[in-house]
Design an enzyme around this catalytic site. Sequence first.
Site, mmCIF file in Angstrom:
data_model
loop_
_atom_site.group_PDB
_atom_site.id
_atom_site.type_symbol
_atom_site.label_atom_id
_atom_site.label_comp_id
_atom_site.label_asym_id
_atom_site.label_seq_id
_atom_site.Cartn_x
_atom_site.Cartn_y
_atom_site.Cartn_z
ATOM 1 N N ARG A 82 21.670 35.693 37.571
ATOM 2 C CA ARG A 82 21.860 34.421 38.265
ATOM 3 C C ARG A 82 21.343 33.276 37.418
ATOM 4 O O ARG A 82 20.304 33.395 36.767
ATOM 5 C CB ARG A 82 21.081 34.403 39.586
ATOM 6 C CG ARG A 82 21.709 35.287 40.638
ATOM 7 C CD ARG A 82 21.072 35.071 41.969
ATOM 8 N NE ARG A 82 19.629 35.185 41.879
ATOM 9 C CZ ARG A 82 18.803 34.781 42.820
ATOM 10 N NH1 ARG A 82 19.253 34.205 43.899
ATOM 11 N NH2 ARG A 82 17.515 34.943 42.687
ATOM 12 N N SER A 165 13.050 40.905 35.042
ATOM 13 C CA SER A 165 12.394 41.862 35.937
ATOM 14 C C SER A 165 12.330 43.269 35.380
ATOM 15 O O SER A 165 12.916 44.211 35.916
ATOM 16 C CB SER A 165 13.102 41.828 37.280
ATOM 17 O OG SER A 165 13.146 40.495 37.717
ATOM 18 N N ASP A 218 10.014 39.189 38.529
ATOM 19 C CA ASP A 218 10.475 38.777 39.862
ATOM 20 C C ASP A 218 9.370 38.871 40.925
ATOM 21 O O ASP A 218 9.359 38.101 41.888
ATOM 22 C CB ASP A 218 11.718 39.565 40.307
ATOM 23 C CG ASP A 218 11.577 41.076 40.187
ATOM 24 O OD1 ASP A 218 10.547 41.542 39.695
ATOM 25 O OD2 ASP A 218 12.520 41.791 40.588
HETATM 26 C C1 BGC Z 1 10.768 46.697 36.940
HETATM 27 C C2 BGC Z 1 9.883 45.579 37.430
HETATM 28 C C3 BGC Z 1 10.572 44.799 38.523
HETATM 29 C C4 BGC Z 1 11.057 45.721 39.612
HETATM 30 C C5 BGC Z 1 11.785 44.997 40.727
HETATM 31 C C6 BGC Z 1 11.264 47.510 38.108
HETATM 32 O O1 BGC Z 1 12.195 48.458 37.656
HETATM 33 O O2 BGC Z 1 10.064 47.523 36.053
HETATM 34 O O3 BGC Z 1 9.512 44.738 36.368
HETATM 35 O O4 BGC Z 1 9.678 43.860 39.037
HETATM 36 O O5 BGC Z 1 11.920 46.688 39.065
HETATM 37 O O6 BGC Z 1 12.885 44.308 40.268
#
Ligand code: BGC
Length: 551
Positions: A82, A165, A218
């Site tokens: 996004r 994320s 995130d």
């Molecule tokens: C990632 C995290 C992320 C989470 C939610 C996980 O697979 O390692 O960094 O915050 O997913 O998106």
Amino acid sequence: MPQTHAIYAHTGEDVLSSVFQQLDVDDDRLFNITMTFLHEMWDGLNNYGHDMAMIPTFVRSIPDGSEKGTFLALDLGGTNLRVCEVNLHGDKTFSLRQQKYKVSDALKTGEATTLFDYLADSVDAFLTDSGSPNCALPPSLARRNLAEVSDEEDVPYIPLGLTFSFPVEQTALDSGKLLTWTKGFAAKNAIGNDVVKLLQDAFDRKNMHVRCVALVNDTVGALLSRAYTSGGCILGAIFGTGTNGAYVEDMASISKLGRSAAVKEGNLMVVNTEWGGFNNSRSALPSTPYDNKVDRESINPGKQAFEKFISGMYLGEITRNVIVSLIDAAPKPLLFSGHSSKQLNKQWGVDTAVLSEVEEAWEGIGRFAPEDTGSTAEKLEHIRDVIIKRMELPPDSVSLNDADVVRKICTHIAWRAARLSSCAVAAVLFQTGRARLTRGGEETKNTAPLVDEGKRIGVGVDGSLVEHYPYFEKKLRASLRVLVGEDVERRVDIGLAKDGSGVGAALCALVAYRQNMVKQYHTVYEHEVANGVTESRGAEHSAYPDSLART
Ligand code: BGC
């Protein structure tokens, strides 16, 4: 590779009760998992290199809702990419314009430069489609032709916050190395590299005047945005395609930072736990053969163990494994008269949304509302329809009894996910001094007064599971109550951090931009004075753009 885990038992009931028993997590087990969780948190806070990485984020202050400004944010990590323009109004509210772009499997697993070029192209497309940016450019620059500024260093840029994320070991607010990919991403030549640099290089390759000034996970976004809109938050958690949490930690507890400069600059810091990687050894987690199969066939075997029990990416696949093993059960099939389908035989063939639909049909909510109508037989009929449609099975192979078995499997798997999630929340409450743990209804010995006794405890959440899965939060809360007692559980104020990734990135970009602003402003001002565009206004002048003014 074996396709199924066929099982053998004397009666069908034996098999089913053994499957459900394996999927149950009793209260004692919950407590033990929470204790192991705490130990892994401490390990991660003390040393680098643990799977539950406990990453210092260099975010040292929590918004209070008075922040103002308009920023670009780019969010990569879930199902979509996004790009958004976030306008923080400074009164706990914000407005946001966004555009979603698909990230194909080819991009997820190809060359990192191709993926980052695509990110840059998406930002470019957003800026082109949405006209001139309203972002935090000093007005004196916004109206000038960029070509007038001769020195490349002086060229104004649009500040952008990146929500990325995945586990990234941050070294500053605007830099960090990718530790590993998760959630089906596996782009080559990214691990070990600075993701901000990868993105900035892509912007630069395209001569875009956009600068990535902040990097956030995130979960950090969820925490900051919930704090912004609600006036306080100690934990941001994602229960979506993946799962993870970030919380506000006492600097003194992050001993791996040693005596670094960051330690001297404040007494709190947001820590990104990367709790998806909790207990990769599976010593405490309630692994079943169905979970082992998911892990073994995943893109990252042995990694993200906790995430594979909880998150939306995996619940459908665990369910599929259980279903297929019941179809193949010997001496007699226990589902669908032994019929399977292409869809059921395919890895990832059952989406977590199917579990959601089955539960909605059972609860009489969502498109199956209102809940007070419908006998059990009618509800099972709805579930049967969902199964036939979503698992692409011949209608005459699915009985109402099959529908009931599938319903029970979905409920068990979702309950287990919610119960395990509560361990993570309980551990954070304990670690921050806001809860004592209870075992068998008894509080563990600890007489220290609780932090924020009697007060609301803000938790921001986001992700498809918590947003859409029927009663996920209610189930999580029921287990949390077992772990921390009713008084604390009641004070935990769980709120959706809608658009948290965008708003969080904007809030971080604001902090970073404020730090750079003085430098930026003086450079431009000196340039204007030198060229006679502006008269000298005295050294004390500090006309910051409105969008950045502190309230
Ligand atoms: C990632 C995290 C992320 C989470 C939610 C996980 O697979 O390692 O960094 O915050 O997913 O998106």
